[in-house]
Every structure is written in C-alpha cells, then in structure tokens.
Design an enzyme around this catalytic site. Structure first.
Site, PDB file in Angstrom:
ATOM      1  CB  CYS A   1      45.302  54.934  28.542  1.00 52.92           C
ATOM      2  SG  CYS A   1      45.722  53.839  27.411  1.00 52.92           S
TER       3      CYS A   1
ATOM      4  NE  ARG B   1      41.028  57.975  31.481  1.00 52.51           N
ATOM      5  CZ  ARG B   1      40.512  59.116  30.929  1.00 52.51           C
ATOM      6  NH1 ARG B   1      39.986  60.174  31.463  1.00 52.51           N
ATOM      7  NH2 ARG B   1      40.775  59.426  29.627  1.00 52.51           N
TER       8      ARG B   1
ATOM      9  CD1 TRP C   1      40.141  49.594  28.043  1.00 56.49           C
ATOM     10  CD2 TRP C   1      40.407  50.151  26.157  1.00 56.49           C
ATOM     11  NE1 TRP C   1      39.136  49.180  27.471  1.00 56.49           N
ATOM     12  CE2 TRP C   1      39.219  49.020  26.031  1.00 56.49           C
ATOM     13  CE3 TRP C   1      40.960  50.408  24.858  1.00 56.49           C
ATOM     14  CZ2 TRP C   1      38.415  48.989  24.945  1.00 56.49           C
ATOM     15  CZ3 TRP C   1      40.270  50.273  23.752  1.00 56.49           C
ATOM     16  CH2 TRP C   1      38.984  49.720  23.952  1.00 56.49           C
TER      17      TRP C   1
ATOM     18  CG  ASN D   1      44.486  57.902  26.375  1.00 57.74           C
ATOM     19  OD1 ASN D   1      44.154  56.829  25.971  1.00 57.74           O
ATOM     20  ND2 ASN D   1      43.528  58.939  26.807  1.00 57.74           N
ATOM     21  N   GLY D   2      45.620  56.828  23.504  1.00 55.82           N
ATOM     22  CA  GLY D   2      45.361  57.052  22.228  1.00 55.82           C
ATOM     23  C   GLY D   2      46.242  56.080  21.270  1.00 55.82           C
TER      24      GLY D   2
ATOM     25  CD  GLU E   1      20.891  53.830  29.295  1.00 56.54           C
ATOM     26  OE1 GLU E   1      21.412  53.910  28.265  1.00 56.54           O
ATOM     27  OE2 GLU E   1      21.492  53.857  30.463  1.00 56.54           O
TER      28      GLU E   1
ATOM     29  CE  LYS F   1      24.180  52.098  32.165  1.00 55.91           C
ATOM     30  NZ  LYS F   1      23.894  53.130  31.448  1.00 55.91           N
TER      31      LYS F   1
ATOM     32  CD  GLU G   1      27.343  50.164  29.634  1.00 53.83           C
ATOM     33  OE1 GLU G   1      26.553  50.544  30.157  1.00 53.83           O
ATOM     34  OE2 GLU G   1      28.507  50.811  29.718  1.00 53.83           O
TER      35      GLU G   1
ATOM     36  CG  HIS H   1       7.133  44.243  12.271  1.00 54.44           C
ATOM     37  ND1 HIS H   1       6.381  44.005  11.336  1.00 54.44           N
ATOM     38  CD2 HIS H   1       6.565  45.124  13.019  1.00 54.44           C
ATOM     39  CE1 HIS H   1       5.364  44.736  11.369  1.00 54.44           C
ATOM     40  NE2 HIS H   1       5.395  45.443  12.300  1.00 54.44           N
TER      41      HIS H   1
ATOM     42  CE  LYS I   1      31.859  57.502  33.547  1.00 50.94           C
ATOM     43  NZ  LYS I   1      30.593  57.152  33.313  1.00 50.94           N
TER      44      LYS I   1
END
Ligand code: M6R
Length: 612
Positions: free
Chosen positions: A2, A27, A74, A100-101, A484, A488, A491, A507, A607
C-alpha cells in the site's frame, strides 16, 4: 505494498495527494482512495483498479480543501473492491483512516466494536481502527493524537496508519510499527508518506519515524511522541536524489530506464572503496579486526532477487575470504533452529529495507546473538535502522517492481564485503585485492557495451513471445543468474519459468524437455573447473531432445549446439553475474512488452513487501 500520502498546507490538497499516489504506484496496488479535510463531514472517494479510475470519479464538484489523506491499497483482508478500498470511515463520516500492513487482532476488535453499536461497511481489518479511533477520540476530548496513541497500544500486527477528522481537518496523525512512514517538511506545509518519492517535488527535508512513534502534522509544524505521549526529537535528513530520478526520463518504462542506469549504479557503488594502499574501505561495517578474524560463519538472509544476490555472495565470499556462508530465504529462517552465535555475521540484503520477511529474520538473528550487517538501497529504512551496520548500495530510486539495478549493486556490495573480509583475515594480499577491484571497475563500461548492442536480443525475444515456458540453466555463479533470469520472466511475462543448476538437469527437470522447448543456458563461468564444457554438454542434452537453446557466452568462448548465442564481454568468473544478468533482464522486459503486460507494475506484485 500500500502507498500512503498525507498533506496539510496552503495548496489545494488534491494535487499533492494525487501526485504523491502516482509516485507511489510502483509499490503495487489494486484500488485507490482519498479523504479530503472538509469540515463537518469528510469528502471521500475511492475506487477499485488503477488511480485513473479514482481520478475519473473525482468530478468537477470536488471541494477545495487544504488537507487530506490518500491511499493505494494492495488487498489483504477483503477483495480489491470500491467498498474495501481505503480510506475507511467511522459511522459519522467524520474520521477517516488509511492503513498499510495487517491488524492481526482485528476480528476480536471488530466483535467488541459491533457490540458497542458500530456498523461496518467493509471486509477489511482497517475499518476496525476507524471505529476504535472514533470512540477513543471522544473519550480524549477530541484529541486525535492521544486517541491514536491509545489505539495503537491495543493493536497487534504491523501497520502504518494515518487519520484525519473533520472537526480539525488541518491536523493529520500518523503512526508506524514495522511498516514505513516518513515526514516531509515543507515551508508552511507538511507531508506524510510511505516513502519520500511521494513529496520529492515539494521538499528535500525528511524526518524518519521510529517504531511506535506517533506524528501529528499541521501546516506550521510537526510533533512526534512515543505511545506514552513523551516528546521525541525529530531526526531530520536531507533527500539526496531529485525528482527526475523518480521519473521515466524519456524511456517507455521505469524498468528500461533502470536497466540503462546500471553502469552508473555499479560505478557509484564502487566509488571511493579502494584506498591508496590498495585496501578496501568499508568503515561502515563497524567490525574490529578481531571480530573479522574470529568470524566462523556468515548467514545471508534475503528474499526474491536479493536472495539471488545472496547466493552469489556465497560463491565470492567463500572463495575469497574462506569463511563459510549459508544463504537462506528470509521467510524460512526464524521458523527453524538455526545455529548462531557471536561469531556469526548475518548479512540482510534488501533493496527497500522494509521487506517484512527479512526484517523478522534479522530480528530473530539479533536475539540469537548475531551481529547484523544490512546491505540496503533505501536510506533510513527499517532494516538498516535495526542493524548493527549498513552498507548502502547506490542504485538510486528503483521504481519498477522488477528489480534490476538494485540487484547488480547488491552483488557489487557483497563482492566488496568479500574482498574486505579476505584482506582483513589475511587471505588475500593487497595486490590480489587490487587486481579484482580493477576488474570490478571495468564492469560499468562492459555493461554499457552490452546495452549498446541489445537491439538484436530484443528482436529475438519478440520472436519467442508466444512460448509457454522457459527453462534457465547455469552452473557455479551462473546458477543464481539462471534463477534470477527465471524470476524476472515469471514476474514480467507471467510465463512458467524455472532455473536449474546444470548438473541437476538429469535428476528430473530434463523430463520437461520436448520438441520446441525453449532453454536459456548461462555459459560463461567456471573455466577453472571445466564447467564450460559441462554446460555445453547440458546444451547438447536438451538439444538432442528437441529444445531450442539460447546460450549466453563470453566473447570468444566456444559454443556448440546453440540456436542463438548472446555474447557478453569477458570478466573473471566470479564477476560474470554482473554481465550475464543484463541480457536476461532485457529478455524478460521485452517479453512483457511483447505480451502486452504492465511492465512496471506486474499483476499481483508489490515493490515493497511489508507483510509476512
Ligand atoms: O526490497 P527487497 O530487496 O527486500 O525485496 C525483496 C524481493 O521482494 C524483491 O527482490 C522481489 O523479488 C523483486 N520483485 C524481484 O524483481
């Protein structure tokens, strides 16, 4: 997550509120709302979806007011609907709260408040705070700050809260616990926000707030107290970057801009780190020579991309400084019996400095007796504040949700730590340190070189836009690079993507390969161990089963079996992640563009992940 903004001053509040929310969009959010400080009853508008939906709903009858609060949400408790969007109001419509939270004990609170006659409109945890504050404000004779202090004592969880009341609309009260909130000090106006980006156009003076501190802002000043009402002296600091750093500067997306800022970010993080006797200068580590020499173990804690930087730290620090390094996903760390003592150094890596999983893990390590070193990009954020020492990366503001320049600078920072430990423990002499540092100093120009020749890669990427899945392979430090690259792509392109250590292929993962599968192999590592040949064998193995393989390889390296080869400049093996990651960032970026995805704010992501 948020985004929170508060404004009080002479301007029409809607301008700094909407601009601030726009600056906090990165964010991640799924609804937005504002409450304006109109007398008698607050003016509130809120809408699911992007900020544009809220702006469209704010029609010409918008009242002219000089204070207000704004929020991008969010969703956690309750879906992303108009009703669940913040602000939330008390039953009189006079008091508004944004948050927020997570309020962990909200169910119990809500039951008590309903028992006292309060009517709830939403499914959120936040609304209970609006009703609670309303009662407490009344019992404190209309003092919103006193009400906030008392309310917070009964709340569990992590939160930033802002509140405004129609009877004194020029006053905004905020508080933070395990969640970010900064104050912006203007001339005759003051701001509150989740981060300084929200008010950077108006002021470069900021004040950091500690845990459980309550701040009250008015146009002519601010007051900070602890929860018992004792005054706290504001800790002011100057914001060193300017508004243009948080703007796209002609690029189509923040992510692309940030990819292109990487040469500078890496150079800035290296700046001033080599002394005249070829020694690494890291005074801010605050470790005595004896402490460094008696170090038995390093534990790196981080999440997501920062975790991949931690994996690279393991290869570099173990190789250079000969100290055992464990790397752990921060969210797992405190839920097991880790072995920590005073000879353990914990390195917490975080771009934002607010990631709740990392913060909780470092608190746990601290209680167990470890010394904590933060590697962070955000000044005065919570993780550095709670650490014994901090090494700041100099990536500048990273706005795109997908981390790029922050990652490269995190890797540079852990290299510096590795070299510093190696020299202090007497494992490397100054000439060896100098040689590696010189190679690091060449990296910015080499990244530049990759970026100058990126067009063919973008074109190639577009030809794969309809793929469903991509597998990434790497060995040694190429393995975290492969992880990585896969993260990416997930996302940004919303595609199935997995990274594997090349040796693990047979394997299990090789079962995924079929005619036409796309595989990206990160080749340019481990000449010393003969791993290049082993990677090329992996390329042949997947090719033999029908895969198309893109190979990332150093200039001049022999490559066989690849459908396409992306060349990058050569560098010592341990430093190669700084170069090999760049084409993978571009690949993920271009794939997102080609698939029509939101590059800077990918769906469902935030974010700064401020909940566990
Ligand atoms: O702010 P932090 O570095 O602590 O964030 C950690 C992760 O949430 C972050 O790296 C995330 O994985 C990024 N979106 C990756 O691009």
């Amino acid at each position: 997550m948020c985004g929170i903004v508060g404004y009080t001053g002479p301007q029409s509040a809607i301008t700094p509120l909407i601009e601030g929310l726009r600056r906090l969009e990165y964010r991640g959010y799924d609804s937005a709302g504002i409450a304006l400080g109109t007398p008698n009853k607050l003016f509130v508008e809120k809408r699911a979806g992007k900020l544009g939906n809220l702006e469209a709903a704010l029609n010409a009858t918008l009242p002219l007011t000089h204070s207000g609060i704004g929020h991008t949400r969010w969703a956690t408790h309750g879906g992303p609907t108009d009703r669940n969007a913040h602000p939330h109001l008390d039953n009189e419509g006079k008091l508004a709260v944004i948050h927020n939270g997570i309020i962990e004990n909200y169910t119990q609170l809500k039951a008590e408040l309903i028992g006292r006659g309060h009517k709830f409109e939403s499914e959120t945890d936040t609304e209970s705070v609006a009703h609670l504050l309303s009662d407490l404000r009344r019992s404190h004779g209309g003092d919103l700050s006193a009400a906030m202090r008392e309310a917070v004592k009964s709340l569990r969880g992590s939160f930033t809260l802002l509140a405004i009341h129609a009877d004194a609309p020029e006053v905004i009260v905020g508080v933070r616990r395990n969640s970010p909130l900064v104050v912006g000090l203007g001339k005759g106006e003051n701001f509150l926000a989740s981060d300084v980006a929200a008010f950077i156009d108006y002021t470069k003076r900021a004040v950091e707030l500690g845990q459980d501190e309550v701040v009250t802002i008015r146009p002519d000043g601010i007051e900070i107290t602890d929860l018992d009402g004792n005054a706290v002296k504001p800790k002011e600091y100057a914001i060193t970057w300017d508004a243009s750093a948080a703007q796209k500067g002609g690029y189509q997306h923040f992510m692309l801009k940030e990819i292109f800022e990487q040469p500078k970010a890496v150079a800035d993080t290296l700046l001033g780190r080599l002394g005249k006797n070829n020694e690494i200068l890291l005074d801010e580590l605050h470790l005595t020579k004896e402490e460094v020499r008696s170090l038995k173990k390093i534990i790196v804690l981080a999440c997501g991309t920062a975790y991949h930087a931690g994996m690279i730290a393991k290869y570099a620090i173990e190789n250079w400084a000969k100290v055992a390094v464990e790397v752990e996903v921060a969210s797992e760390f405190r839920y097991r019996d880790s072995v920590i003592d005073k000879d353990t150094l914990v390195i917490a890596i975080s771009q934002s400095g607010e990631t709740m999983d990392t913060l909780m893990a470092l608190r746990h390590a601290k209680v167990e007796g470890a010394k904590i070193l933060a590697v962070c990009n955000t000044n005065s954020s919570t993780i550095p504040r709670e650490s014994d020492a901090v090494l700041y990366t100099h990536a500048g503001p990273e706005i795109a949700v997908a981390s790029t320049k922050a990652f490269l600078t995190q890797v540079v920072a852990v290299y510096l730590i590795g070299l510093y430990l190696a020299q202090t423990r007497g494992v490397m002499d100054s000439d060896e340190v100098r040689e590696i540092f010189d190679s690091m100093n060449e990296l910015p120009a080499k990244i530049e070189q990759i970026l100058e020749t990126v067009e063919p890669l973008r074109e190639l990427t577009r030809s794969f836009a309809k793929e469903n899945s991509v597998l990434f392979l790497g060995r040694n430090v190429g393995f975290p690079v492969a992880l990585e690259g896969a993260l990416k792509l997930k996302e940004l392109a919303y595609m199935h993507a997995e990274g594997f250590a090349g040796g693990e292929l047979k394997h299990g993962p090789i079962a995924l390969i079929e005619e036409g599968s796309l595989v990206i192999a990160v080749l340019p590592f481990g000449h010393e161990y003969g791993l290049d040949e082993k990677m090329l064998s992996n390329v042949q193995e997947v090719k033999a089963r029908g895969a198309k393989v893109i190979v990332i390889a150093e200039e001049g390296a022999e490559v066989t079996g690849a459908a396409h080869t992306i060349r990058i400049p050569s560098a010592p093996a341990l430093l190669q992640p700084i170069l090999a990651t760049v084409p993978l960032q571009v690949f993920a970026y271009e794939m997102a563009v080609a698939r029509g995805n939101d590059v800077d704010q990918p769906r469902n992501l935030a974010k700064s992940v401020t909940v566990e």
